[in-house]
Design a protein around this motif. Structure first.
Motif, PDB file in Angstrom:
ATOM      1  N   TYR A 374       0.832  -1.202   0.000  1.00  0.00           N
ATOM      2  CA  TYR A 374       0.000   0.000   0.000  1.00  0.00           C
ATOM      3  C   TYR A 374       0.863   1.248   0.000  1.00  0.00           C
ATOM      4  CZ  TYR A 374      -4.251   2.568   0.314  1.00  0.00           C
ATOM      5  OH  TYR A 374      -5.300   3.383   0.006  1.00  0.00           O
ATOM      6  N   GLY A 375       0.622   2.110  -0.991  1.00  0.00           N
ATOM      7  CA  GLY A 375       1.392   3.341  -1.103  1.00  0.00           C
ATOM      8  C   GLY A 375       2.306   3.315  -2.311  1.00  0.00           C
ATOM      9  N   HIS A 376       3.128   4.343  -2.427  1.00  0.00           N
ATOM     10  CA  HIS A 376       4.000   4.447  -3.596  1.00  0.00           C
ATOM     11  C   HIS A 376       5.132   3.442  -3.579  1.00  0.00           C
ATOM     12  CE1 HIS A 376       6.526   6.480  -0.734  1.00  0.00           C
ATOM     13  NE2 HIS A 376       5.814   7.584  -0.741  1.00  0.00           N
ATOM     14  N   GLY A 377       5.459   2.899  -2.394  1.00  0.00           N
ATOM     15  CA  GLY A 377       6.461   1.845  -2.323  1.00  0.00           C
ATOM     16  C   GLY A 377       7.890   2.300  -2.147  1.00  0.00           C
ATOM     17  N   ALA A 378       8.140   3.609  -2.037  1.00  0.00           N
ATOM     18  CA  ALA A 378       9.513   4.108  -1.900  1.00  0.00           C
ATOM     19  C   ALA A 378       9.838   4.415  -0.442  1.00  0.00           C
ATOM     20  CB  ALA A 378       9.702   5.355  -2.747  1.00  0.00           C
ATOM     21  N   GLY A 379      11.132   4.328  -0.099  1.00  0.00           N
ATOM     22  CA  GLY A 379      11.566   4.669   1.255  1.00  0.00           C
ATOM     23  C   GLY A 379      11.209   3.589   2.261  1.00  0.00           C
ATOM     24  N   MET A 380      10.960   4.004   3.503  1.00  0.00           N
ATOM     25  CA  MET A 380      10.679   3.039   4.566  1.00  0.00           C
ATOM     26  C   MET A 380       9.258   2.502   4.490  1.00  0.00           C
ATOM     27  SD  MET A 380      10.942   3.467   8.734  1.00  0.00           S
ATOM     28  CE  MET A 380       9.361   4.320   8.915  1.00  0.00           C
ATOM     29  N   SER A 381       9.138   1.198   4.593  1.00  0.00           N
ATOM     30  CA  SER A 381       7.834   0.561   4.742  1.00  0.00           C
ATOM     31  C   SER A 381       7.502   0.536   6.227  1.00  0.00           C
ATOM     32  CB  SER A 381       7.868  -0.874   4.206  1.00  0.00           C
ATOM     33  OG  SER A 381       6.773  -1.621   4.700  1.00  0.00           O
ATOM     34  N   GLN A 382       6.370   1.102   6.600  1.00  0.00           N
ATOM     35  CA  GLN A 382       6.018   1.147   8.019  1.00  0.00           C
ATOM     36  C   GLN A 382       5.742  -0.247   8.575  1.00  0.00           C
ATOM     37  OE1 GLN A 382       2.847   3.974   7.306  1.00  0.00           O
ATOM     38  NE2 GLN A 382       3.911   5.534   8.486  1.00  0.00           N
ATOM     39  N   HIS A 383       4.964  -1.036   7.872  1.00  0.00           N
ATOM     40  CA  HIS A 383       4.718  -2.401   8.343  1.00  0.00           C
ATOM     41  C   HIS A 383       5.969  -3.255   8.210  1.00  0.00           C
ATOM     42  CE1 HIS A 383       0.541  -2.495   9.558  1.00  0.00           C
ATOM     43  NE2 HIS A 383       0.228  -1.744   8.523  1.00  0.00           N
ATOM     44  N   GLY A 384       6.773  -2.990   7.188  1.00  0.00           N
ATOM     45  CA  GLY A 384       8.039  -3.704   7.056  1.00  0.00           C
ATOM     46  C   GLY A 384       8.957  -3.399   8.226  1.00  0.00           C
ATOM     47  N   ALA A 385       8.997  -2.133   8.637  1.00  0.00           N
ATOM     48  CA  ALA A 385       9.806  -1.736   9.797  1.00  0.00           C
ATOM     49  C   ALA A 385       9.335  -2.460  11.051  1.00  0.00           C
ATOM     50  CB  ALA A 385       9.717  -0.222   9.992  1.00  0.00           C
ATOM     51  N   ASN A 386       8.027  -2.578  11.195  1.00  0.00           N
ATOM     52  CA  ASN A 386       7.486  -3.263  12.373  1.00  0.00           C
ATOM     53  C   ASN A 386       7.858  -4.744  12.376  1.00  0.00           C
ATOM     54  OD1 ASN A 386       5.864  -2.960  14.783  1.00  0.00           O
ATOM     55  ND2 ASN A 386       4.318  -4.219  13.763  1.00  0.00           N
ATOM     56  N   GLU A 387       7.820  -5.355  11.198  1.00  0.00           N
ATOM     57  CA  GLU A 387       8.188  -6.770  11.105  1.00  0.00           C
ATOM     58  C   GLU A 387       9.674  -6.969  11.388  1.00  0.00           C
ATOM     59  OE1 GLU A 387       6.092  -9.381  10.799  1.00  0.00           O
ATOM     60  OE2 GLU A 387       4.582  -7.798  11.048  1.00  0.00           O
ATOM     61  N   TYR A 388      10.505  -6.076  10.893  1.00  0.00           N
ATOM     62  CA  TYR A 388      11.936  -6.169  11.209  1.00  0.00           C
ATOM     63  C   TYR A 388      12.170  -5.991  12.709  1.00  0.00           C
ATOM     64  CZ  TYR A 388      13.823  -6.244   6.415  1.00  0.00           C
ATOM     65  OH  TYR A 388      14.181  -6.600   5.133  1.00  0.00           O
ATOM     66  N   ALA A 389      11.423  -5.069  13.334  1.00  0.00           N
ATOM     67  CA  ALA A 389      11.561  -4.846  14.773  1.00  0.00           C
ATOM     68  C   ALA A 389      11.188  -6.104  15.551  1.00  0.00           C
ATOM     69  CB  ALA A 389      10.687  -3.669  15.198  1.00  0.00           C
ATOM     70  N   LYS A 390      10.176  -6.809  15.092  1.00  0.00           N
ATOM     71  CA  LYS A 390       9.784  -8.069  15.743  1.00  0.00           C
ATOM     72  C   LYS A 390      10.888  -9.099  15.662  1.00  0.00           C
ATOM     73  CE  LYS A 390       4.799  -7.679  14.835  1.00  0.00           C
ATOM     74  NZ  LYS A 390       3.648  -8.255  14.072  1.00  0.00           N
ATOM     75  N   ARG A 391      11.751  -8.954  14.667  1.00  0.00           N
ATOM     76  CA  ARG A 391      12.847  -9.898  14.466  1.00  0.00           C
ATOM     77  C   ARG A 391      14.146  -9.404  15.066  1.00  0.00           C
ATOM     78  NH1 ARG A 391       8.897 -10.464  11.014  1.00  0.00           N
ATOM     79  NH2 ARG A 391       8.479 -12.464   9.995  1.00  0.00           N
ATOM     80  N   GLY A 392      14.058  -8.392  15.923  1.00  0.00           N
ATOM     81  CA  GLY A 392      15.215  -7.944  16.690  1.00  0.00           C
ATOM     82  C   GLY A 392      16.004  -6.784  16.117  1.00  0.00           C
ATOM     83  N   TYR A 403      16.983   3.339   3.801  1.00  0.00           N
ATOM     84  CA  TYR A 403      17.594   4.531   3.181  1.00  0.00           C
ATOM     85  C   TYR A 403      19.074   4.219   2.959  1.00  0.00           C
ATOM     86  CZ  TYR A 403      13.300   6.561   5.064  1.00  0.00           C
ATOM     87  OH  TYR A 403      11.969   6.816   5.368  1.00  0.00           O
ATOM     88  N   THR A 404      19.378   3.780   1.760  1.00  0.00           N
ATOM     89  CA  THR A 404      20.711   3.246   1.430  1.00  0.00           C
ATOM     90  C   THR A 404      21.815   4.297   1.568  1.00  0.00           C
ATOM     91  OG1 THR A 404      19.688   1.724  -0.125  1.00  0.00           O
ATOM     92  CG2 THR A 404      22.044   2.111  -0.377  1.00  0.00           C
TER      93      THR A 404
END
Length: 409
Positions: A374-392, A403-404
């Motif tokens: 959902y969204g334009h797909g550029a930069g940080m994914s909010q749900h992706g960030a949350n999933e990474y946070a769940k993984r430590g 942000y490379t």
């Protein structure tokens, strides 16, 4: 004498009551007594409203119309001007940023959109009867006469409810993060959102602009997460970046070039493999054959005829796997506009499609677009960030991943 004293006392009480009532109304308008409905926990940020995607759909400043924002769903954001920030906002909360999810107010971006439509039609993903979010107006420039901070802390220029305001960074950020994610997100994801929002606002303030942001009363969890990082930003070559973000992506992020047509070294395609398990990631938008014909004719002038199954064909993909170039009724463009997945999502359907990664299918008299992310797909994914946070993952690892080539400091 007694009568005169009694009248005086009653007058004082009335005055006090009026003052209290006025203050109560003012606080209610800015949502100071609001709770945490957890909107972002069930729906991604630009799923709720589409003009921010800062953000969610906000193009970088050197590209087309960057500072227009999306307006989030839920209550309209209310200007805070005229009310002390120490009363309306928690004095310990941090600064602001363009918005992406949860509720309440307009945010950049995301104006998100990249050609930012002035309005969105009534059909929304998965629900043809409900209204789609409308795009917010372009934020006005900050006033040169803004008062300096009386507390000595950092001040940020933002637009809330159409009004440019200069507010303490700590106050704005906690309200923006609450609006973008809500306290249901992992603490490290909340921190990443706070830093991204802070950086985004600072980027536009340096350009003399006050980006639109969403505002929602924060919980203690959000306030504490923001306080831990309120002095941090994301830098590339020593300068704050245009830290755009979106709700979720379809396996990989898009590059800036994919979305807005200009290369930005820190906005390139990177993997984000866990978004697919998050709420609202997959959606369907349907039209009758005649509805779609009419929509395309109205927006592009192209008259669709023949077998509907062949009306939309994907001819290329972006680096993030989203739809690149398309043909529509055999045509590759209308006027001077090249037909792309982004044009289908934004210009033709008015953001009725959640993203520009979609499948097109026809069954009888029904046309269905199945979207991913959902969204334009550029930069940080909010749900992706949350999933990474769940993984430590820590907030800074999340940010430097999306942000490379950047540093967080």
């Amino acid at each position: 004498m007694f009568k005169r004293h009694l009248i005086a006392v009653i007058s004082l009480l009335c005055a006090a009551g009026l003052c209290f009532g006025t203050a109560t109304i003012a606080l209610a308008k800015v949502g100071i007594s609001g709770g945490d409905p957890g909107i972002a926990a069930t729906q991604p940020s630009d799923y709720i409203r589409e003009l921010g995607d800062a953000m969610p759909d906000i193009p970088p400043s050197m590209l087309d119309n960057p500072d227009q924002g999306m307006s989030s769903a839920g209550e309209e954001s209310t200007p805070l001007s005229g009310i002390s920030s120490t009363v309306c906002l928690s004095s310990s909360s941090p600064s602001s940023a363009p918005g992406s999810s949860s509720a309440g107010s307009s945010a950049p971006a995301s104006s998100s959109q990249g050609g930012s439509p002035s309005a969105v039609s009534s059909k929304t993903p998965g629900n043809s009867s409900s209204k789609a979010p409308a795009a917010s107006s372009k934020p006005s420039a900050p006033s040169s006469s803004s008062k300096p901070s009386t507390s000595g802390g950092e001040m940020l220029e933002v637009t809330i409810g159409g009004t440019v305001q200069r507010l303490p960074a700590a106050d704005v950020l906690s309200r923006v993060v609450m609006n973008e994610m809500s306290s249901s997100f992992e603490t490290e994801a909340l921190k990443a959102q706070a830093v991204a929002a802070h950086t985004y606002i600072k980027y536009y303030n340096k350009l003399g602009k006050a980006p639109s942001v969403g505002s929602r009363t924060p919980t203690a969890k959000v306030i504490n997460a923001v306080k831990a990082v309120q002095d941090k930003m994301v830098y590339y070559n020593g300068s704050p970046i245009n830290a755009v973000y979106c709700a979720s992506v379809a396996g990989r992020t898009n590059s800036a070039a994919d979305v807005w047509g200009g290369s930005i070294p820190y906005l390139v395609s990177v993997e984000s493999p866990y978004d697919s398990g998050t709420p609202g990631w997959k959606g369907k938008t349907t039209y009758s054959v005649s509805e779609f014909q009419s929509l395309v004719k109205q927006k592009t002038g192209i008259a669709l005829t023949g077998d509907p199954a062949g009306w939309v064909k994907v001819t290329s993909r972006t680096s993030g796997g989203y739809v690149g170039n398309i043909t529509l009724g055999g045509k590759t463009s209308f006027g001077s506009t090249r037909l792309t997945g982004r044009v289908m999502r934004e210009t033709i359907t008015g953001f009725q499609l959640r993203s520009a990664k979609f499948d097109y299918a026809v069954s009888g008299e029904t046309i269905t677009f199945t979207t991913y992310g959902y969204g334009h797909g550029a930069g940080m994914s909010q749900h992706g960030a949350n999933e990474y946070a769940k993984r430590g993952w820590t907030y800074d690892k999340i940010l430097t991943h999306y942000y490379t080539g950047t540093v967080v400091k």
